[in-house]
Design a protein around this motif. Structure first.
Motif, mmCIF file in Angstrom:
data_model
loop_
_atom_site.group_PDB
_atom_site.id
_atom_site.type_symbol
_atom_site.label_atom_id
_atom_site.label_comp_id
_atom_site.label_asym_id
_atom_site.label_seq_id
_atom_site.Cartn_x
_atom_site.Cartn_y
_atom_site.Cartn_z
ATOM 1 N N VAL A 110 26.637 40.460 14.461
ATOM 2 C CA VAL A 110 27.702 39.282 14.919
ATOM 3 C C VAL A 110 26.846 38.132 14.792
ATOM 4 O O VAL A 110 25.837 38.019 15.786
ATOM 5 N N GLU A 111 27.235 36.831 14.436
ATOM 6 C CA GLU A 111 26.452 35.586 14.707
ATOM 7 C C GLU A 111 27.295 34.944 15.805
ATOM 8 O O GLU A 111 28.474 35.163 15.971
ATOM 9 N N GLN A 112 26.598 34.190 16.641
ATOM 10 C CA GLN A 112 27.269 33.362 17.675
ATOM 11 C C GLN A 112 27.368 31.771 17.364
ATOM 12 O O GLN A 112 26.416 31.180 16.842
ATOM 13 N N ARG A 172 35.265 27.857 11.639
ATOM 14 C CA ARG A 172 35.253 27.041 10.588
ATOM 15 C C ARG A 172 34.046 25.653 10.664
ATOM 16 O O ARG A 172 33.251 25.560 9.784
ATOM 17 N N ARG A 173 34.110 25.156 12.029
ATOM 18 C CA ARG A 173 33.080 24.201 12.402
ATOM 19 C C ARG A 173 31.499 24.977 12.175
ATOM 20 O O ARG A 173 30.761 24.100 11.929
ATOM 21 N N TYR A 174 31.574 26.164 12.721
ATOM 22 C CA TYR A 174 30.074 26.626 12.728
ATOM 23 C C TYR A 174 29.544 27.006 11.212
ATOM 24 O O TYR A 174 28.335 26.779 10.959
ATOM 25 N N LEU A 175 30.635 27.312 10.335
ATOM 26 C CA LEU A 175 30.204 27.553 9.079
ATOM 27 C C LEU A 175 30.477 26.042 7.992
ATOM 28 O O LEU A 175 30.092 26.383 6.645
ATOM 29 N N THR A 188 37.637 30.379 19.042
ATOM 30 C CA THR A 188 38.879 30.090 18.078
ATOM 31 C C THR A 188 38.411 30.200 16.789
ATOM 32 O O THR A 188 36.932 29.997 16.384
ATOM 33 N N GLU A 189 39.394 30.227 15.716
ATOM 34 C CA GLU A 189 39.084 30.226 14.188
ATOM 35 C C GLU A 189 38.401 28.768 13.921
ATOM 36 O O GLU A 189 37.633 28.663 13.087
#
Length: 71
Positions: free
Chosen positions: A67-69, A35-38, A30-31
């Motif tokens: 692509v980052e995971q 956002r949590r990843y970044l 999900t988006e």
């Protein structure tokens, strides 16, 4: 899983200037997960778009497509 294209500026505290926009690709569910990843990066996120179909195929042709995971 889906691939999202993230448009961002390197410094969260500066005003967005279109000429300074960078992009990264993140694979996530999900988006919100993107956002949590970044979250820990000092990015000023402008926009996140989900890539699908022909749009995703087009982006894959770019030499910058890496692509980052998200975890």
């Amino acid at each position: 899983m889906a691939v999202f294209k993230v448009f961002y500026q390197h410094n969260r505290n500066e005003v967005i200037v279109r000429e300074n926009t960078q992009t990264i690709y993140v694979e996530a569910r999900t988006e919100e997960q993107v956002r949590r990843y970044l979250k820990d990066r000092n990015y000023n996120i402008e926009y996140i778009t989900k890539l699908e179909g022909a749009h995703l195929d087009y982006e894959k042709q770019s030499e910058d497509f890496n692509v980052e995971q998200a975890e």
